[in-house]
Design an enzyme around this catalytic site. Structure first.
Site, PDB file in Angstrom:
ATOM      1  N   ASP A 351       0.837  -1.195   0.000  1.00 28.37           N
ATOM      2  CA  ASP A 351       0.000   0.000   0.000  1.00 28.37           C
ATOM      3  C   ASP A 351       0.876   1.252   0.000  1.00 28.37           C
ATOM      4  O   ASP A 351       1.663   1.465   0.917  1.00 28.37           O
ATOM      5  CB  ASP A 351      -0.916   0.002   1.222  1.00 28.37           C
ATOM      6  CG  ASP A 351      -1.822  -1.218   1.243  1.00 28.37           C
ATOM      7  OD1 ASP A 351      -2.676  -1.303   0.355  1.00 28.37           O
ATOM      8  OD2 ASP A 351      -1.659  -2.070   2.126  1.00 28.37           O
ATOM      9  N   THR A 352       0.693   2.072  -1.036  1.00 32.43           N
ATOM     10  CA  THR A 352       1.612   3.182  -1.296  1.00 32.43           C
ATOM     11  C   THR A 352       0.866   4.271  -2.040  1.00 32.43           C
ATOM     12  O   THR A 352      -0.126   4.006  -2.718  1.00 32.43           O
ATOM     13  CB  THR A 352       2.795   2.685  -2.171  1.00 32.43           C
ATOM     14  OG1 THR A 352       3.480   1.638  -1.478  1.00 32.43           O
ATOM     15  CG2 THR A 352       3.777   3.787  -2.491  1.00 32.43           C
TER      16      THR A 352
END
Length: 531
Positions: A351-352
């Site tokens: 998750d970025t």
């Protein structure tokens, strides 16, 4: 630079979007953040100011992927040269190997997963070196959304609800991020007043409050009360590090990545291998094209898991891995059959947020920021809204490994900003969110744009392949059946997947004769926009 006529402006793949053409462009993973960046550009800021404003806003409106407690990396073209910034934090100095003997793997939550956050230091360093507007002026949109609320977007709501299932045990997370015990729904107005005050304090003190002032005090008090090993000196001594990029020739362009502790070098290794193979002679999505890219990526992944770490601990330098003789040897490993050697697998994030900006004066920014997994460690600092990342999970417990957990050490990172130049002139600022997908996405974007003249939106829309950490192959919908069957006959363990999260999310800005072409991935809720 790319001429308009050099590109195909067709959109041959399933797409909901067209490329954006303008003299100033901002592309982020969230429309509200894109607008925050554009507003700064219209107020006289440059691409660096816009990137900071967008990054700060993303900590508010997309908390399921990043926050004030994140790390960050950047590549900046200031009009004359390309400069890298590594704003990843180190582990607490009391993180000795013996402390982690109680674990079988690195923990994913709690204080034993938390390294010093570096994102705030990235904003400060970028503003001081390159910014035109006052630092505090870049926080307007973020503070407004935190104080008065923002409407939760569809993909963010999905990831928010998914994270809630395993973070309910953390009281601070529940107090700050849940409404009566549940995640907010799509379109629901959500306010973060505590975070608004925190952002105001960071803006007023140019980050000093976070690393040496009141916010630092609150972080350390909570660490001590909850059994964490982080001390005040860990925060006080943190600095973001300027660095040169690593470059690898690919055709008539040069791809650039931040040196380790990030995995960007793996993209350069794969491109260096592909440069030695006739891959560009084959049609995209064909079995020959896909097989060679998969094999090059496997070799790069195996190398990254073995050698990449905090550069102070690496036993082989990045420049050694990119030597012609090494790349020749690695390319020779690619045969007409799939490679079966599976590496030992570390934790890899998923998750970025990634963003890119470009202005009419020629400045371009490639910027990435992440908690590692979702909201991070689950630890939220009371009264501040600061969600602490879990980047420490990127270490390994394997004895004598270069990435073995230890004191004051940067862990292996998956987040990487990308950049491409031609003859020393910028061509492309880009990135592909998605943990272990990121370096793989970089290879696919560069190949499609510079081998096959696809415009950036088409390159983003195209079906993607993904090599899992244990070397299973996932193909996105759109690959021909003939390619799927051919790859299986070659020995690949192929699975078809409609899980869009598996294949990441790209943002791209390509430089043209007198402007830019921007693109934003249809797999995310992002937006490319300009004027």
């Amino acid at each position: 630079m790319v001429h308009y006529d050099d590109l195909s402006w067709d959109l041959p793949y399933r797409s909901r979007r067209d490329p954006v053409l303008a003299k100033n462009i901002v592309a982020t993973s969230q429309p509200l953040a894109t607008q925050a960046g554009l507003e700064v550009l219209r107020r006289g800021g440059n691409a660096i100011d816009a990137a900071i404003a967008a990054a700060v806003t993303l900590t508010v409106v997309e908390p399921s992927s990043n926050g004030i407690g994140s790390d960050a990396f950047a590549l900046v073209w200031d009009g004359n040269e390309l400069t890298g910034l590594n704003a990843s934090g180190r582990s607490p100095r009391r993180w000795h190997r013996e402390h982690f003997q109680k674990y079988s793997t690195m923990p994913m939550t709690g204080w034993d997963s938390i390294t010093v956050p570096g994102a705030v230091s990235a904003w400060v360093a970028l503003s001081e070196r390159f910014g035109d507007l006052p630092f505090h002026d870049l926080f307007r949109s973020a503070i407004e959304y935190a104080r008065n609320g923002f409407h939760v977007a569809r993909r963010t709501a999905y990831h928010w609800a998914r994270a809630t299932t395993h973070l309910r045990q953390f009281e601070g997370f529940c107090e700050h991020f849940l409404l009566n015990g549940r995640a907010p729904g799509v379109g629901e107005l959500f306010t973060r007043p505590e975070l608004a005050e925190t952002l105001s304090l960071i803006a007023e003190t140019k980050g000093e409050a976070f690393y040496r002032g009141a916010l630092c005090d609150q972080i350390i008090r909570q660490s001590e009360s909850e059994g964490g090993l982080m001390q005040r000196a860990d925060l006080e001594e943190h600095t973001a590090s300027w660095c040169n990029s690593l470059g690898q020739t690919f055709g008539n362009v040069t791809a650039h990545e931040i040196p380790p502790n990030g995995q960007g070098l793996a993209a350069l290794l794969a491109l260096g291998i592909l440069e030695r193979l006739p891959t560009r002679d084959f049609e995209p999505l064909s079995s020959a094209w896909t097989h060679r890219q998969l094999e090059a990526m496997k070799i790069a992944i195996r190398t990254s898991f073995k050698y990449f770490a905090d550069p102070d601990y690496m036993t082989v330098s990045p420049s050694e891995l990119l030597e012609d003789s090494v790349l020749d040897q690695l390319a020779a490993e690619v045969t007409d059959r799939q490679a079966a050697v599976v590496p030992s697998v570390p934790n890899v994030g998923s998750d970025t947020v990634y963003l890119t900006t470009a202005d009419a004066e020629g400045k371009m920014v490639s910027f990435i920021q992440s908690n590692f997994h979702g909201f991070g460690s689950g630890v939220v600092i009371r009264g501040t809204g600061i969600a602490m990342q879990n980047r420490g999970a990127g270490f390994t417990l394997e004895s004598n490994h270069v990435n073995e957990v230890g004191p004051a050490k940067r862990p292996f990172h998956t987040i990487i900003p990308g950049f491409v130049t031609r003859d020393g002139v910028p061509e492309l600022a880009f990135g592909v969110m998605g943990g272990h997908m990121q370096h793989q996405g970089h290879v696919q974007m560069i190949s499609r744009i510079f081998d096959h003249d696809e415009n950036p939106q088409a390159a983003s829309d195209a079906p993607r392949w993904y090599v899992s950490p244990n070397f299973e192959i996932f193909l996105e919908q759109g690959f021909p059946n003939s390619t799927v069957e051919s790859l299986r006959k070659l020995g690949h363990k192929v699975k078809l997947s409609q899980d869009i999260d598996l294949f990441g999310g790209a943002q791209l800005i390509l430089r043209l004769d007198d402007g830019y072409a921007g693109a934003s991935d249809h797999r995310k809720e992002g937006l490319a926009a300009g004027f």
